[in-house]
Design a protein around this motif. Structure first.
Motif, PDB file in Angstrom:
ATOM      1  N   ASP A  16      50.085  47.807  32.191  1.00  0.00           N
ATOM      2  CA  ASP A  16      49.539  46.778  32.389  1.00  0.00           C
ATOM      3  C   ASP A  16      48.307  46.923  33.305  1.00  0.00           C
ATOM      4  O   ASP A  16      47.086  46.569  33.131  1.00  0.00           O
ATOM      5  CB  ASP A  16      50.602  45.835  33.119  1.00  0.00           C
ATOM      6  N   VAL A  17      48.382  47.801  34.293  1.00  0.00           N
ATOM      7  CA  VAL A  17      47.233  48.065  35.235  1.00  0.00           C
ATOM      8  C   VAL A  17      46.306  48.736  34.656  1.00  0.00           C
ATOM      9  O   VAL A  17      44.989  48.408  34.953  1.00  0.00           O
ATOM     10  CB  VAL A  17      48.140  48.941  36.577  1.00  0.00           C
ATOM     11  N   SER A  19      45.291  48.668  31.887  1.00  0.00           N
ATOM     12  CA  SER A  19      44.416  47.861  30.909  1.00  0.00           C
ATOM     13  C   SER A  19      43.371  46.911  31.743  1.00  0.00           C
ATOM     14  O   SER A  19      42.527  46.449  31.079  1.00  0.00           O
ATOM     15  CB  SER A  19      45.388  46.661  30.238  1.00  0.00           C
ATOM     16  N   ILE A  20      43.600  46.872  33.061  1.00  0.00           N
ATOM     17  CA  ILE A  20      42.649  46.135  33.902  1.00  0.00           C
ATOM     18  C   ILE A  20      41.554  47.230  34.356  1.00  0.00           C
ATOM     19  O   ILE A  20      40.435  46.887  34.091  1.00  0.00           O
ATOM     20  CB  ILE A  20      43.557  45.946  35.275  1.00  0.00           C
ATOM     21  N   TYR A  47      49.088  43.216  41.341  1.00  0.00           N
ATOM     22  CA  TYR A  47      48.079  43.639  40.375  1.00  0.00           C
ATOM     23  C   TYR A  47      46.774  44.110  40.800  1.00  0.00           C
ATOM     24  O   TYR A  47      46.452  45.256  40.432  1.00  0.00           O
ATOM     25  CB  TYR A  47      48.302  43.042  39.020  1.00  0.00           C
ATOM     26  N   ALA A  51      45.529  47.949  40.738  1.00  0.00           N
ATOM     27  CA  ALA A  51      44.334  48.208  39.926  1.00  0.00           C
ATOM     28  C   ALA A  51      43.283  49.108  40.886  1.00  0.00           C
ATOM     29  O   ALA A  51      42.765  49.973  40.438  1.00  0.00           O
ATOM     30  CB  ALA A  51      43.726  46.835  39.512  1.00  0.00           C
ATOM     31  N   GLY A 217      53.481  36.142  34.123  1.00  0.00           N
ATOM     32  CA  GLY A 217      53.668  37.473  34.131  1.00  0.00           C
ATOM     33  C   GLY A 217      55.112  37.795  34.758  1.00  0.00           C
ATOM     34  O   GLY A 217      55.965  36.964  35.204  1.00  0.00           O
ATOM     35  N   TYR A 254      47.898  35.531  30.824  1.00  0.00           N
ATOM     36  CA  TYR A 254      48.764  36.722  31.287  1.00  0.00           C
ATOM     37  C   TYR A 254      48.090  37.223  32.657  1.00  0.00           C
ATOM     38  O   TYR A 254      46.767  37.149  32.923  1.00  0.00           O
ATOM     39  CB  TYR A 254      48.819  37.618  30.144  1.00  0.00           C
ATOM     40  N   THR A 256      47.262  40.369  33.573  1.00  0.00           N
ATOM     41  CA  THR A 256      46.380  41.217  33.417  1.00  0.00           C
ATOM     42  C   THR A 256      45.122  40.806  33.214  1.00  0.00           C
ATOM     43  O   THR A 256      44.114  41.315  33.728  1.00  0.00           O
ATOM     44  CB  THR A 256      46.944  42.386  32.727  1.00  0.00           C
ATOM     45  N   ASP A 257      45.122  39.699  32.386  1.00  0.00           N
ATOM     46  CA  ASP A 257      44.010  39.044  32.052  1.00  0.00           C
ATOM     47  C   ASP A 257      43.200  38.360  33.157  1.00  0.00           C
ATOM     48  O   ASP A 257      42.053  38.372  33.260  1.00  0.00           O
ATOM     49  CB  ASP A 257      43.911  38.050  30.846  1.00  0.00           C
ATOM     50  N   VAL A 259      43.631  38.904  36.297  1.00  0.00           N
ATOM     51  CA  VAL A 259      43.188  40.049  37.313  1.00  0.00           C
ATOM     52  C   VAL A 259      41.894  40.518  36.909  1.00  0.00           C
ATOM     53  O   VAL A 259      40.829  40.788  37.675  1.00  0.00           O
ATOM     54  CB  VAL A 259      44.318  41.130  37.734  1.00  0.00           C
ATOM     55  N   ALA A 260      41.751  40.926  35.473  1.00  0.00           N
ATOM     56  CA  ALA A 260      40.500  41.458  34.899  1.00  0.00           C
ATOM     57  C   ALA A 260      39.518  40.348  35.374  1.00  0.00           C
ATOM     58  O   ALA A 260      38.085  40.523  35.376  1.00  0.00           O
ATOM     59  CB  ALA A 260      40.471  41.665  33.463  1.00  0.00           C
TER      60      ALA A 260
END
Length: 356
Positions: A16-17, A19-20, A47, A51, A217, A254, A256-257, A259-260
């Motif tokens: 998950d992390v 992916s960020i 998260y 990251a 999440g 979600y 991760t999306d 946080v990105a």
């Protein structure tokens, strides 16, 4: 040798992390900077912290993270051996009592009481975190000329009454009863945005604002949010039973999306321009969210049912039941959601199951 994040968190969390961190962003702007994250025990903040630390592991970025938390005990449970790393330190205090933690270059202000339980049982603490807490953050930013990113909320939009909207853009403003304690969170976030604008104007502090939709999440079992309750049902091998038709139509995104998106706004967004965080693929009714939770694990043979037989009929989606955010402005910065509702539900439940 200091342990790396990949050795300190479960494999699914690490994925998950990663992916960020793999998003194409000007991450180098954060190299050798000190970043204060308020509310660091929150699941979105967790998260964000991971990251930043993973960036150090992969790119030798030299980022120093300070996590502001109210409870050291909770932080120790959440972060474990990660707290032994030299690039992460804890600052234990309430954000409303924030003082000088030393020089910081960025502040990500995510500390607030976002649970409906707090709105009902601690409205004063809820509004104070958004008013006094935000002012404390901004005062610290003035001292060190730090950049600030503030977490606002979709709740700032309020109600559009007889003229409901199918989706809400950043410039939309609805009605909020400022005399009701129930709006302690929403009004507090509105006022915090104005406070940010005031400090930005008067002291030249670059402040950026995000308004997340409903974020989901991996979370704790005691989380009272509806999506979290669905996850616990699946973890417990229980059918999901709705006490209503599940008509509310909302934007879910979600973690991760989300946080990105936060890092995208921090590194590419414009000062004092709020950005909605939502996923087009995450626009879903409560009823279909429950279905997605059940469908994520077909081998469990779980089902969705209703307390009242009349609720079994598919509800009509109207603007009056919508809490949909328009994310076009965010997407113009190059961000897009990558995790579908089905995949997000499955990942979150698997991570929660692994923690038991």
């Amino acid at each position: 040798m200091e342990k790396m994040i990949k050795d300190l968190v479960p494999e699914l969390v690490c994925t998950d992390v990663a992916s960020i961190v793999e998003r194409q962003l000007p991450w180098e702007e954060l190299d050798h900077k000190t970043i204060l994250v308020t509310g660091a025990n929150g699941f979105i903040s967790y998260y964000m912290v991971l990251a930043l630390l993973m960036r150090n592991d992969l790119m030798d970025s030299g980022i120093k993270v300070i996590g502001l938390v109210r409870s050291r005990e909770n932080a120790e449970k959440k972060y474990g051996e990660i707290l032994d790393r030299e690039d992460l330190s804890l600052w234990v205090t309430d954000v409303c009592e924030l003082t000088d933690c030393g020089r910081v270059d960025y502040i990500i202000h995510a500390a607030s009481q976002a649970s409906a339980w707090h709105f009902e049982h601690d409205p004063v603490g809820t509004i104070n975190a958004n008013l006094i807490g935000t002012q404390k953050v901004l005062e610290l930013a003035v001292k060190y000329q730090a950049q600030v990113l503030m977490f606002s909320s979709l709740k700032t939009y309020g109600s559009f009454g007889d003229h409901p909207k199918e989706s809400m853009k950043e410039e939309d403003v609805g009605y909020l009863d400022h005399t009701s304690y129930k709006n302690c969170y929403a009004i507090g976030k509105r006022a915090a945005e104005t406070l940010c604008a005031s400090y930005s104007k008067q002291y030249g502090i670059p402040v950026k604002i995000v308004r997340p939709s409903y974020i989901y999440g991996p979370t704790r079992r005691g989380d009272d949010r509806v999506w979290a309750q669905f996850m616990v049902n699946v973890l417990n091998n229980e059918d999901i039973v709705l006490k209503s038709s599940g008509a509310p139509y909302r934007s879910y995104c979600y973690v991760t999306d989300t946080v990105a998106a936060v890092f995208t706004v921090l590194l590419r967004g414009e000062v004092m321009q709020p950005y909605n965080i939502s996923s087009k693929e995450g626009n879903i009714t409560i009823r279909n969210l429950a279905r997605a939770a059940v469908a994520a694990f077909p081998e469990k043979h779980l089902k969705l049912s209703f307390v009242n037989p009349e609720d079994e009929k598919e509800p009509e989606i109207t603007a009056k039941v919508c809490e949909i955010l328009d994310s076009e402005k965010l997407e113009s910065l190059g961000w897009k959601a990558e995790v579908s509702i089905g995949e997000g539900m499955k990942r979150a439940i698997q991570i929660m199951a692994g923690g038991e």
